[in-house]
Design an enzyme around this catalytic site. Structure first.
Site, PDB file in Angstrom:
ATOM      1  N   ARG A   1      -5.773   2.092  18.005  1.00 11.62           N
ATOM      2  CA  ARG A   1      -5.502   0.643  17.880  1.00 11.62           C
ATOM      3  C   ARG A   1      -5.045  -0.006  19.178  1.00 11.62           C
ATOM      4  O   ARG A   1      -5.020  -1.240  19.243  1.00 11.62           O
ATOM      5  CB  ARG A   1      -4.486   0.389  16.760  1.00 11.62           C
ATOM      6  CG  ARG A   1      -5.110   0.507  15.393  1.00 11.62           C
ATOM      7  CD  ARG A   1      -4.218  -0.032  14.303  1.00 11.62           C
ATOM      8  NE  ARG A   1      -4.875   0.122  13.021  1.00 11.62           N
ATOM      9  CZ  ARG A   1      -4.245   0.350  11.868  1.00 11.62           C
ATOM     10  NH1 ARG A   1      -2.928   0.419  11.837  1.00 11.62           N
ATOM     11  NH2 ARG A   1      -4.935   0.463  10.746  1.00 11.62           N
TER      12      ARG A   1
ATOM     13  N   ARG B   1      -8.188  12.368  12.744  1.00 12.05           N
ATOM     14  CA  ARG B   1      -6.750  12.115  12.920  1.00 12.05           C
ATOM     15  C   ARG B   1      -5.943  13.418  12.838  1.00 12.05           C
ATOM     16  O   ARG B   1      -6.309  14.332  12.110  1.00 12.05           O
ATOM     17  CB  ARG B   1      -6.288  11.088  11.870  1.00 12.05           C
ATOM     18  CG  ARG B   1      -6.999   9.753  12.077  1.00 12.05           C
ATOM     19  CD  ARG B   1      -6.609   8.736  11.046  1.00 12.05           C
ATOM     20  NE  ARG B   1      -5.209   8.356  11.166  1.00 12.05           N
ATOM     21  CZ  ARG B   1      -4.599   7.555  10.292  1.00 12.05           C
ATOM     22  NH1 ARG B   1      -5.264   7.071   9.248  1.00 12.05           N
ATOM     23  NH2 ARG B   1      -3.336   7.248  10.462  1.00 12.05           N
TER      24      ARG B   1
ATOM     25  N   ASP C   1       2.208  -1.056  11.837  1.00  7.27           N
ATOM     26  CA  ASP C   1       0.888  -1.512  11.368  1.00  7.27           C
ATOM     27  C   ASP C   1       0.611  -2.977  11.718  1.00  7.27           C
ATOM     28  O   ASP C   1      -0.505  -3.458  11.548  1.00  7.27           O
ATOM     29  CB  ASP C   1       0.780  -1.316   9.850  1.00  7.27           C
ATOM     30  CG  ASP C   1       0.742   0.167   9.475  1.00  7.27           C
ATOM     31  OD1 ASP C   1       0.368   0.989  10.335  1.00  7.27           O
ATOM     32  OD2 ASP C   1       1.092   0.497   8.330  1.00  7.27           O
TER      33      ASP C   1
ATOM     34  N   GLN D   1       4.910   9.281   7.199  1.00  9.44           N
ATOM     35  CA  GLN D   1       3.987  10.147   6.462  1.00  9.44           C
ATOM     36  C   GLN D   1       4.432  11.597   6.567  1.00  9.44           C
ATOM     37  O   GLN D   1       4.431  12.327   5.583  1.00  9.44           O
ATOM     38  CB  GLN D   1       2.561   9.987   6.989  1.00  9.44           C
ATOM     39  CG  GLN D   1       1.971   8.632   6.625  1.00  9.44           C
ATOM     40  CD  GLN D   1       0.558   8.435   7.151  1.00  9.44           C
ATOM     41  OE1 GLN D   1       0.060   9.224   7.932  1.00  9.44           O
ATOM     42  NE2 GLN D   1      -0.070   7.358   6.726  1.00  9.44           N
TER      43      GLN D   1
ATOM     44  N   ARG E   1       2.876   5.916  -3.256  1.00  8.11           N
ATOM     45  CA  ARG E   1       3.993   6.744  -3.728  1.00  8.11           C
ATOM     46  C   ARG E   1       4.171   6.605  -5.230  1.00  8.11           C
ATOM     47  O   ARG E   1       4.475   7.588  -5.925  1.00  8.11           O
ATOM     48  CB  ARG E   1       5.269   6.350  -2.976  1.00  8.11           C
ATOM     49  CG  ARG E   1       5.228   6.846  -1.514  1.00  8.11           C
ATOM     50  CD  ARG E   1       6.145   6.044  -0.636  1.00  8.11           C
ATOM     51  NE  ARG E   1       6.280   6.571   0.717  1.00  8.11           N
ATOM     52  CZ  ARG E   1       5.400   6.378   1.705  1.00  8.11           C
ATOM     53  NH1 ARG E   1       4.290   5.667   1.489  1.00  8.11           N
ATOM     54  NH2 ARG E   1       5.617   6.877   2.917  1.00  8.11           N
TER      55      ARG E   1
ATOM     56  N   GLY F   1      -4.923   8.183   5.420  1.00  3.76           N
ATOM     57  CA  GLY F   1      -3.995   9.124   6.055  1.00  3.76           C
ATOM     58  C   GLY F   1      -2.803   9.406   5.154  1.00  3.76           C
ATOM     59  O   GLY F   1      -2.304  10.529   5.101  1.00  3.76           O
TER      60      GLY F   1
ATOM     61  N   LYS G   1       0.840  -1.214   0.000  1.00  2.80           N
ATOM     62  CA  LYS G   1       0.000   0.000   0.000  1.00  2.80           C
ATOM     63  C   LYS G   1       0.868   1.255   0.000  1.00  2.80           C
ATOM     64  O   LYS G   1       0.649   2.174  -0.789  1.00  2.80           O
ATOM     65  CB  LYS G   1      -0.918  -0.034   1.237  1.00  2.80           C
ATOM     66  CG  LYS G   1      -1.826   1.156   1.383  1.00  2.80           C
ATOM     67  CD  LYS G   1      -3.007   0.835   2.266  1.00  2.80           C
ATOM     68  CE  LYS G   1      -2.780   1.057   3.745  1.00  2.80           C
ATOM     69  NZ  LYS G   1      -2.602   2.469   4.120  1.00  2.80           N
ATOM     70  N   SER G   2       1.864   1.302   0.868  1.00  2.00           N
ATOM     71  CA  SER G   2       2.711   2.500   0.954  1.00  2.00           C
ATOM     72  C   SER G   2       3.421   2.759  -0.380  1.00  2.00           C
ATOM     73  O   SER G   2       3.517   3.906  -0.831  1.00  2.00           O
ATOM     74  CB  SER G   2       3.783   2.325   2.029  1.00  2.00           C
ATOM     75  OG  SER G   2       3.204   2.331   3.295  1.00  2.00           O
TER      76      SER G   2
END
Ligand code: S3P
Length: 423
Positions: free
Chosen positions: A338, A113, A307, A159, A18, A85, A13-14
């Site tokens: 979380r 957030r 995560d 981030q 990008r 996010g 995902k990250s």
């Protein structure tokens, strides 16, 4: 029922975020192979489509054709990051570069957030950003010329680091970013792929701007270790399991989960280690481990597995002794809190787990039984998948509310889990 066989997990995902961002900013056509087409990455893509890029998906390849950042035209001024996010934070500085004001919004979870962590340094660079109550989305972002600054990150956050790197790339002059603790370095790797000049010495990143990315034409996205973690833990705790997970990204800044599993005595082996695009990958061979032992996870390890903590908590419920997770207060500002949600949901099915100020304590009972209860993901994708794995330890089905939140990072999760259970 044991998990058996071979699996290629959802793509990272990250890295997909990008890849979409840099391919959209760079003029020309870029092919992104094996992208993750989960809801979060599609939010990033939709925002750039609104600026005039074209995208096409064919045979596991996302092709982006962009007029380049300087030729963007804003169609709608409302930009919706939904649950993501990464979309909201990484792009706030980029939006300052547009020649029209825009409003960045998000869903209920994202709107709670903290965004001040990005707004504050961007404002120091000259950005004009107004947040709701100075802290959260919606953000009103007006056009502005950014200038480089020296900035020490107050939190260990990839981030925030990436937001500053992107802003530094577009800003006039030198931007220097000091990182307190190493965090995932996918933006640094993307800078290299897209020919952005920068320097990184120890934890200090320096960028001379302005620069625009140049497309490398092709980007390859490996499997997501954060998604693989659910199958790794499932295989470790369900008796008789043995799985191979192929082409998983094992970047040092992301692979803390492997080190922790080894310290717990878990049977995990990296096979066929190689590079895929610019990222290190391996096939992971994982087998049921009867005699897992507790561990302590803290300090610089936390950003390397941030995560994976919900699923690690589940693993700890099967390891003898008390596992302590500390220095993880960042978990409180993820898609949900979380710490609280992991503890509440696992406690509901019978786990011996307690929340602490900055993490949790889990006492494992390797032979313990979980029982049925009403559980919910609280619309958090990683909690939904953790609860699915927990359900494998129950004799009766577990009813999980808001399970569809897993689409954010892993739309095929249930299909893949089912396939390993049927082998
Ligand atoms: C991400 C960084 C991490 C992580 C998130 C993705 C990224 O967030 O939790 O899922 O792609 O840079 P923080 O930077 O807030 O720690």
């Amino acid at each position: 029922m044991a998990l058996k066989g071979c699996l290629t997990v959802a793509s990272d995902k990250s890295i997909t975020h990008r890849a979409i961002i840099f391919s959209s900013l760079a003029k020309g056509t870029t092919n992104i192979y094996h992208p993750l087409l989960g809801a979060d990455c599609l939010s990033t893509l939709a925002i750039f489509e609104n600026f005039g890029i074209h995208s096409q998906i064919k045979d596991d390849c996302l092709t982006i054709t962009s007029p380049g950042l300087d030729a963007f035209e804003v169609q709608s001024s409302i930009l919706d990051a939904k649950n993501s996010g990464t979309t909201a934070r990484l792009l706030m500085g980029v939006f300052s570069y547009l020649n029209e004001p825009v409003t960045l919004i998000g869903d209920e979870s994202l709107s709670k957030r903290p965004m001040g962590r990005v707004m504050t340094p961007l404002t120091q660079m000259g950005a004009r950003i107004e947040l709701q109550d100075g802290a959260t989305l919606p953000a009103q972002i007006s056009p502005s010329q950014l200038s480089g600054i020296d900035y020490e990150l107050p939190v260990a956050s990839a981030q925030v680091k990436s937001a500053m790197m992107l802003a530094g790339m577009l800003a006039k002059g030198r931007t220097t970013i000091y990182e307190p603790v190493p965090t995932r370095d996918h933006t640094e790797k993307m800078f290299e792929d897209f020919s952005i000049q920068y320097q990184k010495v120890n934890r200090v990143i320096t960028i001379e701007g302005p620069q625009l990315p140049q497309t490398p034409k092709e980007v390859f996205v490996p499997g997501d270790i954060s998604s693989a973690a659910f199958f790794i833990v499932a295989a470790l705790i369900v008796p008789g399991s043995h799985v191979t997970i192929k082409n998983v990204g094992v970047n040092e800044t992301r692979s803390g989960i492997i080190d922790v599993i080894r310290s717990m005595g878990g049977k995990i082996t990296l096979l066929n280690e190689r590079y895929f695009g610019g990222e290190p990958v391996a096939d992971l061979d994982v087998a049921y481990t009867k005699d897992l032992v507790a561990t302590t996870v803290e300090g610089e390890m936390i950003p390397r597995l941030i995560d994976e903590i919900p699923i690690l908590a589940l693993l700890a419920t099967r390891a003898s002794g008390t596992t302590i997770i500390k220095d993880a207060e960042e978990l409180k500002v993820k898609e949900t809190n979380r710490i609280d949600v992991t503890v509440e949901q696992l406690k509901a099915i019978g786990a011996d787990i307690q929340a602490t100020e900055d993490g949790m304590m889990i006492t494992g009972h390797p032979e313990g039984v979980f029982y049925e209860a009403n559980v919910s993901s609280h619309k958090d994708h990683r909690i939904a998948m953790m609860l699915c794995v927990a359900s494998l330890l129950l004799e009766k089905p577990l009813l999980i509310e808001d399970i569809e939140s897993m689409d954010v990072s892993y739309p095929d999760f249930l299909k893949h889990l089912q396939a390993l259970l049927e082998n």
